[in-house]
Design a protein around this motif. Sequence first.
Motif, PDB file in Angstrom:
ATOM      1  N   UNK A   1      60.357  31.139  25.987  1.00 33.25           N
ATOM      2  CA  UNK A   1      61.214  31.178  27.161  1.00 33.25           C
ATOM      3  C   UNK A   1      62.618  30.672  26.823  1.00 33.25           C
ATOM      4  N   UNK A   2      62.680  29.610  26.011  1.00 35.46           N
ATOM      5  CA  UNK A   2      63.982  29.085  25.635  1.00 35.46           C
ATOM      6  C   UNK A   2      64.802  30.062  24.826  1.00 35.46           C
ATOM      7  N   UNK A   3      64.123  30.842  23.988  1.00 36.85           N
ATOM      8  CA  UNK A   3      64.817  31.835  23.181  1.00 36.85           C
ATOM      9  C   UNK A   3      65.128  33.103  23.961  1.00 36.85           C
ATOM     10  N   UNK A   4      64.529  33.208  25.150  1.00 38.31           N
ATOM     11  CA  UNK A   4      64.773  34.389  25.979  1.00 38.31           C
ATOM     12  C   UNK A   4      64.234  35.661  25.362  1.00 38.31           C
ATOM     13  N   UNK A   5      63.180  35.533  24.553  1.00 40.36           N
ATOM     14  CA  UNK A   5      62.641  36.723  23.897  1.00 40.36           C
ATOM     15  C   UNK A   5      61.874  37.616  24.857  1.00 40.36           C
ATOM     16  N   UNK A   6      61.141  37.029  25.769  1.00 46.42           N
ATOM     17  CA  UNK A   6      60.305  37.820  26.685  1.00 46.42           C
ATOM     18  C   UNK A   6      60.360  37.188  28.050  1.00 46.42           C
ATOM     19  N   UNK A   7      59.986  37.993  29.002  1.00 49.05           N
ATOM     20  CA  UNK A   7      59.782  37.482  30.359  1.00 49.05           C
ATOM     21  C   UNK A   7      58.272  37.327  30.540  1.00 49.05           C
ATOM     22  N   UNK A   8      57.800  36.090  30.662  1.00 48.59           N
ATOM     23  CA  UNK A   8      56.360  35.829  30.689  1.00 48.59           C
ATOM     24  C   UNK A   8      55.716  36.473  31.899  1.00 48.59           C
ATOM     25  N   UNK A   9      54.439  36.768  31.773  1.00 47.12           N
ATOM     26  CA  UNK A   9      53.754  37.491  32.852  1.00 47.12           C
ATOM     27  C   UNK A   9      52.396  36.890  33.158  1.00 47.12           C
TER      28      UNK A   9
END
Length: 387
Positions: free
Chosen positions: A80-88
């Motif tokens: 989340x901190x790296x903004x790699x994915x939007x968790x689901x």
Amino acid sequence: MDNGYLGWRVLARRQWPLAAALALLLLFQAVAWRGMDPRMWWLLPGDLIVAVLAVLSPRRPFDAAVAASIAIAGSSLVLHGLGLVQLSGEIVPLAAAMAMSAIVVRQSSRGRAVFGTLALAMAWAITAYLDRQAFAEESLVGGVANVLAILVFTFGLAVGTGLYFRARDRERRQAESASVAAAQQAERLALARELHDVVAHYVTGIVVHSQAAEAIADQNPDAARQVLPIITASGHEALAAMRRLVGTLRGTEGTETSRDNDELTAQIKRTVNQVGGPVRLDVQLSDTVPPELAQSVIRLVQESLTNARKHAAGVSRIDVDVRTADGVVRVRVADDGTGQHSSPVGGSGGFGLVGMRERVELLGGSFNAGPTGGSGWTVVAELPLGG
């Protein structure tokens, strides 16, 4: 209280359903990711780590729960901190956390169970909080309420499952302890009977013949010397019986049993001859006596004769009758003593009649012993041939 004793084979037999379930969830999740943002695959390493920890958790439940909590929360925070994915709101970490909660509750101490479960619940709560979709259509309060509802339901189910299996494990341990204690008690009683029957029988013969030789030594030295071979033979028989008993306890030699009625009859005759004295023997075996009953028949005759020679005063005749009829083998030993039992040399433990009664009742038979009319003592035992 953590169970670190599970070997890999035992662990595989116990945990393969969980491993299969988590593998299916990972497969379904991978299928669901098709066509989505490729960066979703960065979640896979964390999911694999948590799944492996869940499968291996029975070896070190508390350590696995703490490690999985760090893995779940840490991977979510990093990604989340790296903004790699939007968790689901992934299902694999939740399923693995539920399984580990049940295991840590089942196997660990109360304090570790509480701490491990709370750590897993908080880790998944962090993952759910970081999922922006969880609050996209609701207020922050509504989203938090949804997360709490999921936590209460899922982890409540996991904790309840762990408590159930913990109670079952405790009951099984108690049942096993009771079973072991009962088996040990039965083994002690059986050993006590065998020791009493074997030792008392042969030693009584030695004592009786020694007393007889001592009584006539002054008047008839030659007759006294004739008793010595009998005493020697009884001593050898006692040693041989003790060796057989020790061999049976060590599992290196079987118990003394008869293979057929002729051998049983011969063993009964040897038993009577070893005791000596005025004994009238009548053996009529029209039905085959099983080896396990034959051994008990011999022991009953031994102990009854031993009691008659040790205790009964004024005995001039002992009748030994062994026969089969109506589906039972009947043993009857009667003496014509005065009915007043004397104090035997060396004292008496009082276990002879008790041991005979226990032996007969364990084989489903009936046992009676008591005075005969105005004098004498009679022992009667009936053992079912089919028992």
